[in-house]
Enzyme design. Structure first.
Site, short mmCIF file in Angstrom:
data_model
loop_
_atom_site.label_atom_id
_atom_site.label_comp_id
_atom_site.label_asym_id
_atom_site.label_seq_id
_atom_site.Cartn_x
_atom_site.Cartn_y
_atom_site.Cartn_z
N LYS A 253 10.61 -14.57 -3.39
CA LYS A 253 10.86 -14.61 -2.00
C LYS A 253 11.73 -14.32 -1.01
O LYS A 253 12.46 -15.55 -0.93
CB LYS A 253 9.02 -14.38 -0.42
CG LYS A 253 9.87 -13.72 0.47
CD LYS A 253 8.59 -14.38 1.40
CE LYS A 253 9.05 -13.74 3.45
NZ LYS A 253 8.37 -14.72 4.12
N ASP A 258 14.78 -11.16 8.49
CA ASP A 258 13.48 -10.21 8.94
C ASP A 258 13.32 -10.43 10.26
O ASP A 258 12.75 -10.90 11.23
CB ASP A 258 12.13 -11.52 8.74
CG ASP A 258 10.66 -10.92 9.11
OD1 ASP A 258 10.48 -9.82 8.97
OD2 ASP A 258 9.94 -11.88 9.23
N LYS A 265 9.65 -9.25 15.87
CA LYS A 265 9.62 -10.25 16.69
C LYS A 265 10.28 -10.60 17.66
O LYS A 265 11.58 -10.29 18.19
CB LYS A 265 10.29 -11.13 15.51
CG LYS A 265 10.30 -11.35 14.26
CD LYS A 265 10.57 -12.34 13.64
CE LYS A 265 9.72 -12.92 11.81
NZ LYS A 265 8.79 -13.67 11.79
N ASP A 276 14.63 -16.82 5.46
CA ASP A 276 13.79 -16.23 5.12
C ASP A 276 13.80 -15.87 4.00
O ASP A 276 12.61 -15.57 2.62
CB ASP A 276 13.16 -15.26 6.09
CG ASP A 276 11.47 -15.74 5.75
OD1 ASP A 276 10.66 -15.48 5.60
OD2 ASP A 276 10.87 -14.36 6.49
N ASP A 336 5.64 -8.22 10.09
CA ASP A 336 5.73 -8.88 9.80
C ASP A 336 5.51 -9.96 8.71
O ASP A 336 5.30 -11.36 8.67
CB ASP A 336 5.99 -9.81 11.65
CG ASP A 336 7.00 -10.50 12.04
OD1 ASP A 336 8.04 -10.86 11.17
OD2 ASP A 336 6.50 -11.66 12.46
N GLU A 338 5.30 -9.20 5.68
CA GLU A 338 6.45 -8.92 4.79
C GLU A 338 6.48 -9.92 3.35
O GLU A 338 6.28 -9.26 2.32
CB GLU A 338 7.70 -7.99 5.62
CG GLU A 338 8.64 -9.02 5.07
CD GLU A 338 8.76 -10.30 6.14
OE1 GLU A 338 9.26 -11.14 5.82
OE2 GLU A 338 7.51 -10.34 7.22
N ARG A 340 4.53 -11.37 1.69
CA ARG A 340 3.45 -10.89 0.15
C ARG A 340 3.41 -10.24 -0.13
O ARG A 340 2.73 -9.93 -1.58
CB ARG A 340 2.11 -11.57 1.07
CG ARG A 340 1.40 -10.28 1.91
CD ARG A 340 0.47 -10.63 3.38
NE ARG A 340 1.32 -11.99 3.52
CZ ARG A 340 0.02 -12.60 4.54
NH1 ARG A 340 -0.77 -12.39 4.98
NH2 ARG A 340 0.66 -13.54 5.52
#
Length: 506
Positions: A253, A258, A265, A276, A336, A338, A340
């Site tokens: 990932k 993010d 957020k 991230d 949020d 995202e 996965r």
């Protein structure tokens, strides 16, 4: 990047041979029975300073390399609940002190109790701790070369390859949202592997990405029109000559920033989200170590999904239904969640690569959930599918991680996890997530693997299938940076050392 290189050093180096300028001793008690000259210096220092042997100390040592003797105490290693991280941390602190004192060519000597299996790899772990202490972000203008002389028989070829991978992982994870935006991350990888025996490809065409990586592309939808933020998929394939006995397939990932997307957020939670991308960073670092060591009999393929989850007029939103690469209709529960989505399409491509490959095993690496931080503190969380559980793959990773100072907590996938992502209407096959933060959701770091199995098609490869595939989902949200500080913590490069050791043992 940091200019750290390991060398093998002999005993005479302690007394000035080879141009070394400091001696760093990592020890529990500093008995130093094999080095009476050093023991005498320590004894004299202890007679005038009670801190000697209890905290990191620099001693004036005429006659020794550079005239500097640095003592890095581990504390009591015999306690039942201690582990090799004490050695790593002591070496890291000692190296930083030596560097501040002006040392640029330091010898590393370990004086530790023998026989305890917890410290089987203590000499190598200490070397990695030194390198962690000396690492500087790549944007630091002064990057002096630092030589580390190893005096405990460590394999310097392996350590240099491993540290090259760890440097890459730290560089990629720690870069800010512009330094390591998706195209820049991809460019770094192209340069990183330019002289290595791998096949590397970068997908940057929007139409191809939307066709082949539809979930990933949805996450990137608000970023595509900003060239420097547009999505990339990097594929790295190490495929040595000769017979292949096993195949590793790794999804990383790489959310380079993010915002949370439409589920923005708030309350300061966006700061630090440039980290991230730690999963893709670790996957790239692991591939660098593999490419340098060139193991035979194993093929290793990594796919890195590099996206910016931006808020904007074209952002994807909750309630959208998007069909994954594996043909699964996914209803978006929370934008949020995202990571996965990015992983699911990567895993689906790797699932296809597993067909006809010898002994395939799959990993996903991701800073995925706040829940794993809440559940496990600073530790990596690993969730096994049924095939990995039966073959004890997670247990093996846990055992190896313990020896290499990268502890792992093992979670079990349950039927309740599949219920969390079950469809809520006839319009979808799968729900991506609840509409709340993972830290507030029961089993918030376990159920994402249920989603990943379904959305990628890996659920077709269970124990009773024609091709059972072991799959470990590795959530490093708590372990990717020091002190669990996503804003300012130095990247750790976990679990690169564990994966390399695991590959060598299988």
């Amino acid at each position: 990047m940091a200019q750290v290189e390991f060398f093998t050093s002999a005993e005479d180096a302690l007394f000035g041979e080879g141009g070394w300028d400091a001696v760093l001793v990592v020890s529990q008690e500093f008995a130093l029975e094999s080095h009476p000259e050093l023991a005498q210096l320590v004894s004299h220092a202890a007679s005038v300073d009670q801190r000697t042997g209890k905290e990191a100390t620099l001693l004036l040592a005429p006659g020794l390399a550079g005239g500097r003797l640095l003592l890095a105490p581990t504390g009591d290693l015999s306690d039942d609940y201690e582990d090799v991280r004490r050695v790593y941390e002591a070496a890291e602190e000692g190296a930083k002190m030596a560097f501040r004192a002006g040392a640029r060519a330091m010898l590393l000597l370990l004086d530790l109790p023998a026989g305890d299996p917890r410290y089987l790899n203590a000499a190598e772990v200490a070397a990695l701790g030194v390198a962690q202490g000396l690492y500087l972000n790549p944007d630091v203008e002064s990057q002096p070369r630092v030589r580390i002389g190893l005096m405990n028989g460590q394999d310097v070829v392996r350590l240099n390859a491993l540290e090259a991978g760890r440097v890459a992982a730290r560089d990629l994870c720690g870069g800010d949202p512009e330094q390591m935006a998706p195209p820049a991350f991809a460019d770094y990888c192209v340069s990183l592997f330019a002289e290595e025996p791998v096949e590397l490809s970068v997908i940057d065409d929007r139409q191809q990405l939307e066709r082949e990586y539809p979930l990933l592309s949805a996450v990137s939808r608000a970023s595509f029109n900003i060239a420097r933020h547009a999505a990339r998929v990097v594929r790295i394939d190490y495929n040595p000559e000769g017979e292949i006995h096993q195949t590793w397939l790794i999804a990383g990932k790489g959310v380079t920033f993010d915002t949370g997307g439409a589920d923005l957020k708030v309350g300061g939670a966006m700061a630090g989200m440039s980290r991230d991308k730690g999963g893709a960073a670790a996957a790239a670092g692991f591939m660098k170590a593999v490419a340098m060591l060139r193991p035979q009999g194993i093929r290793v393929v990594a796919e890195l999904g590099l996206v910016r989850n931006a808020a904007g007029s074209d952002a994807f939103v909750p309630d959208e239904i998007i069909t994954s690469h594996a043909g699964i209709r996914v209803r978006i529960g929370n934008t949020d969640a995202e990571g996965r989505l990015v992983l699911a399409d990567l895993l689906s491509h790797l699932r296809e690569a597993a067909q006809g490959s010898p002994a395939p095993r799959v990993f996903s690496l991701a800073t995925l959930t706040g829940h794993v931080v809440r559940a496990y503190g600073p530790y990596t969380g690993v969730v096994e599918n049924s095939v990995a559980r039966v073959s004890q793959q997670g247990q093996l990773m846990q055992q190896i991680g313990e020896r290499w100072g990268e502890p792992v907590e093992l979670s079990t996938l349950r039927r309740e996890d599949f219920a969390q992502v079950a469809p809520r209407s006839e319009s979808e096959d799968l729900l991506s997530s609840n509409n709340g933060a993972s830290v507030n959701i029961s089993r918030g770091h376990q159920f994402p693997q249920a989603f990943l199995l379904k959305a990628s098609g890996l659920d077709r490869h269970q124990l009773a299938s024609d091709l059972p595939i072991p799959y470990l989902h590795v959530d490093i949200a708590a372990a990717a940076v020091e002190k669990r500080d996503p804003l300012y913590g130095k990247p750790t490069a976990r679990p690169v050392a564990t994966l390399l050791a695991m590959m060598e043992e299988l």
